[in-house]
Enzyme design. Structure first.
Site, PDB file in Angstrom:
ATOM      1  N   ASP A  46       0.634  -1.339  -0.026  1.00 37.04           N
ATOM      2  CA  ASP A  46       0.141  -0.133  -0.133  1.00 37.04           C
ATOM      3  C   ASP A  46       0.857   1.271   0.067  1.00 37.04           C
ATOM      4  O   ASP A  46       2.014   1.203  -0.520  1.00 37.04           O
ATOM      5  CB  ASP A  46      -0.853  -0.004   1.328  1.00 37.04           C
ATOM      6  CG  ASP A  46      -2.161   0.515   0.930  1.00 37.04           C
ATOM      7  OD1 ASP A  46      -2.287   1.912   1.013  1.00 37.04           O
ATOM      8  OD2 ASP A  46      -3.254  -0.260   0.973  1.00 37.04           O
ATOM      9  N   HIS A  94      -3.623   6.029   3.762  1.00 43.04           N
ATOM     10  CA  HIS A  94      -4.454   4.739   3.175  1.00 43.04           C
ATOM     11  C   HIS A  94      -3.903   3.371   3.916  1.00 43.04           C
ATOM     12  O   HIS A  94      -4.685   2.729   4.324  1.00 43.04           O
ATOM     13  CB  HIS A  94      -4.434   4.526   1.723  1.00 43.04           C
ATOM     14  CG  HIS A  94      -5.209   3.720   1.128  1.00 43.04           C
ATOM     15  ND1 HIS A  94      -5.005   2.513   0.748  1.00 43.04           N
ATOM     16  CD2 HIS A  94      -6.620   3.938   0.669  1.00 43.04           C
ATOM     17  CE1 HIS A  94      -5.898   1.995   0.319  1.00 43.04           C
ATOM     18  NE2 HIS A  94      -6.990   2.584   0.142  1.00 43.04           N
ATOM     19  N   SER A 142     -11.142  -0.572  -0.737  1.00 41.51           N
ATOM     20  CA  SER A 142      -9.988  -0.807  -0.126  1.00 41.51           C
ATOM     21  C   SER A 142     -10.291  -0.999   1.225  1.00 41.51           C
ATOM     22  O   SER A 142      -9.422  -1.679   2.115  1.00 41.51           O
ATOM     23  CB  SER A 142      -9.271   0.685   0.030  1.00 41.51           C
ATOM     24  OG  SER A 142      -8.385   0.873  -1.243  1.00 41.51           O
TER      25      SER A 142
END
Length: 727
Positions: free
Chosen positions: A131, A169, A459
């Site tokens: 990520d 994220h 996600s």
């Protein structure tokens, strides 16, 4: 519209690359390159012939390549080595989030119980998060964080980007999997490793992603999570191939389906990989605002845009129509402004509404269906929401009728519905069902640098499944990735829409994960999905072998039920049979089609299988002759990494093409400019080629229109490109 969004991403990437190149002339940089042949032999060749370059590492597991460090002027000399295959420099991978403690984790783990009912916590299981990095200093993650690697900056510090174009994220994803502090993840005792493949702003390339997968596999990760993707709907795009290799080597790979629903064929690589567990998004228990008109019997659900303030209106408000947001708004103070999607970015629409005194902004779709939008986080003080085209046009008429003061907001509870943004399948080329399974992906609160934040997207759904995989792995350490995927899919619960009908297989796969049942499945069947592929007059009959295993301590009688009769379909289903404890049996499911009675295109539905204690719905899918799938995807073009006089292009074809032509059009006037290139008798798959700088013509931004021709059929699609970047 997503192609125009892609333009922003591509132009941003090219601009950043150009800026880096200007700064790197005197600095040493690291590049990951793809090679053809034995990378260890090529490493020795580079060390012998180009001693000023340092080979940092060799990739030989899921990726064939080398990481090299040196000054840019020395790196360009790599173009003399024939075995060097240029990396994919433009194709952008991005995170798949759209931008009170987390309610989705207890929702999954508790079910009907008031507390966690599963004795496993992921202890001893290694989970790699590929990520944007992880803030491993976060108090909820620091205890479980064990290391990782940064393939973007090429060091062993996979920290989130915290300054220029900061990211959050990867930290959010890691928290859903294994936070263990104020917040608890799905598997709070799992070991977390970070692999930073996406840099500032959350962008990276195919090579970064593949290199991160390789690092994770070499570090013996039990599970890797990829909450990222692109728009290429094909099973043999490089990142999908790498995922399948990783799974074949014993790593469980969980991938987010993407956020470009609700259209079909929108699942992108690497979620298209056959061996991946591809995850779509459902809703945990959430309260959503609904705009109501009691007299008209109208209730319009409002979809919050990511980055927006929450909708908290509790009175009646008047509506005002604001067009597309390209003109000043008069008399908007204290009103809800409604605008049409298109022409003006969402953030600019919101800024105009807020400056005009509006209390809130509603943006309605310019095409059929709902959509998910994003505005710049923290830049707008009023709530901004989206609605469908149908609802928006009703509100537009309402705003002009003089009766809009009767509209008010109610708040309703929803649970276990399909998120409208969740990407749909199937996959081109092999015509298989994706996603495989659903997990909560709406309004998910989790860890971010400095605290906690709510995000949504597939996600957020994917790490729920990665966490569940960790629980199953702890319970069954000898199970293979295939066993664990089978356990999850065999026990999933198909979801129904508001009318009580099952969502289509290409929308939900097997349905929502059932954690307790997946950890100790009573019955397992593989394959869980019946992918019959393409039918035509030459192949009117196909069969699929399904292995069914009874894990119970008692015998189980298994039977199948015929689907609702449909003209043109004839099923051959197994007769009822009994499985002893721990017994397996292979059965055959056959399908005969009569093409004359069936329309061309996708056909899908459900086959019911049952035991005395429970029922199972097996999704099936086939394509009759052809469908409206995209004939070309992922077109990109950029300067060669090692030869500034050459441009390299690539795109994806799901089927062979007699002719492929790429023409350039003016992006403002859509006037034809010139032909870029033409190919004949092109085979399916990833298509790569080179163009000399002199053949590109005048610099500038264009719409590249790719035309595919087969017999008398033509298919075209356009994608913005920028050929400004050249010496």
């Amino acid at each position: 519209m997503r192609y125009f969004f892609l333009l922003i991403l591509l132009c941003f990437s090219l601009t950043m690359l150009a800026a880096f190149d200007q700064q790197e002339d005197e600095e040493e940089v690291t590049r990951i390159i793809e090679v053809d042949g034995d990378p260890h032999l090529i490493k020795r060749e580079i060390e012998r012939d180009l001693p000023r370059l340092e080979v940092m590492t060799v990739y030989d597991t899921v990726f064939n390549g080398i990481a090299i460090k040196g000054k840019l002027e020395h790196l360009t000399k790599l173009s003399k080595i024939e075995a060097i295959v240029n990396q994919h420099p433009v194709q952008t991978y991005r995170t798949t989030s759209n931008d009170n403690m987390n309610q989705s984790v207890p929702f999954l783990l508790q079910g009907k119980h008031e507390q966690r009912n599963i004795p496993f916590t992921g202890k001893g299981v290694k989970v790699g998060v590929i990520d944007t990095g992880i803030d491993y200093t976060h108090p909820d993650l620091s205890g479980n964080y064990k290391g990782g690697f940064d393939v973007f900056d090429f060091d062993d510090d996979p920290m989130e980007t915290l300054e220029e174009n900061p990211t959050i994220h990867g930290t959010h994803v890691a928290g859903v999997i294994a936070a263990n502090g104020k917040m608890k993840g799905i598997a709070p005792d799992a070991e977390i490793y970070g692999y930073r493949a996406l840099g500032p702003g959350g962008f990276g390339t195919s090579v970064h992603v593949i290199a991160a997968i390789e690092e994770a596999v070499k570090d013996d990760m039990d599970i890797i999570n990829l909450s990222l993707g692109n728009d290429v709907n094909g099973p043999d795009w490089p990142t999908s191939v790498a995922v399948d290799k990783a799974a074949a080597l014993g790593t469980i790979v969980v991938v987010a389906a993407g956020n470009t629903g609700p259209d079909d064929w929108t699942v992108g690589s690497p979620a298209t990989a056959a061996k991946a567990i591809t995850v779509g998004a459902s809703t945990p228990p959430v309260k959503i605002p609904v705009l109501t008109d009691r007299f008209a019997g109208k209730a319009i659900p409002l979809i919050p845009m990511m980055g927006s303030n929450k909708w908290k209106l509790d009175k009646r408000y008047q509506l005002m129509y604001g067009g597309v947001g390209d003109k000043p708004l008069k008399n908007a103070r204290g009103k809800i402004v409604i605008m049409k999607r298109g022409k003006i970015p969402f953030t600019e629409k919101a800024e105009l509404a807020e400056k005009s005194g509006a209390i809130a902004l509603i943006v309605y779709n310019n095409e059929v269906g709902e959509f998910q939008g994003t505005i710049d986080d923290g830049s707008i003080g009023i709530p901004v929401v989206a609605v469908s085209k149908e609802d928006g046009e009703w509100l537009k008429q309402k705003s002009k009728s003089g009766n809009s003061e009767w509209l008010e907001t109610e708040y309703i509870d929803i649970v276990d519905s399909l998120a409208p943004f969740s990407s749909r399948g199937p996959v081109t080329a092999n015509w298989t069902i994706k996603p495989d399974i659903l997990a909560p992906g709406v309004a998910i609160n989790s860890t971010v640098p400095g605290g906690y934040q709510e995000l949504q997207g597939t996600s957020m759904a994917s790490p729920h499944i990665a966490g569940v995989a960790a629980l199953i792995k702890e319970a069954h350490p000898d199970w293979t990735p295939k066993d664990i995927k089978t356990a999850m899919l065999s026990t999933a619960t198909p979801l129904k829409d508001k009318d009580g009908h099952l969502y289509a297989p290409t929308e939900q796969g097997m349905g929502k994960v059932n954690v307790e049942a997946a950890v100790q499945p009573a019955l397992q069947f593989n394959p869980s999905q019946l992918n019959f592929g393409r039918f035509n007059n030459s192949f009117p009959k196909k069969k699929i072998m399904v292995k069914i295993k009874n894990n119970e301590k008692s015998s189980q009688k298994v039977h199948f039920s015929l689907p609702k009769k449909k003209q043109g379909l004839r099923w051959e289903l197994p007769k009822a049979f009994t499985l002893a404890p721990n017994q397996s049996k292979r059965v055959e499911i056959g399908l005969h089609v009569t093409p004359a009675f069936l329309e061309k295109g996708l056909h899908q539905g459900w086959i019911r299988m049952g035991t005395p204690d429970q029922t199972f719905d097996l999704p099936y899918l086939f394509m009759m002759e052809t469908s409206d799938y995209p004939r070309a995807m992922g077109f990109e073009i950029a300067t060669s990494t090692f030869d500034s006089t050459t441009y390299e292009y690539q795109f994806y074809l799901p089927e062979d093409a007699e002719k492929v032509k790429v023409d350039l059009y003016n992006p403002d006037t859509l006037v034809y400019e010139r032909k870029l290139f033409e190919l004949t008798n092109q085979q399916k798959g990833v298509v790569e080629g080179k163009l000399a700088r002199r053949d590109l013509g005048e610099k500038g931004r264009y719409i590249a229109v790719i035309t595919i021709q087969n017999e008398s059929r033509h298919y075209s699609y356009g994608v913005p490109i920028d050929i400004n970047e050249f010496p």
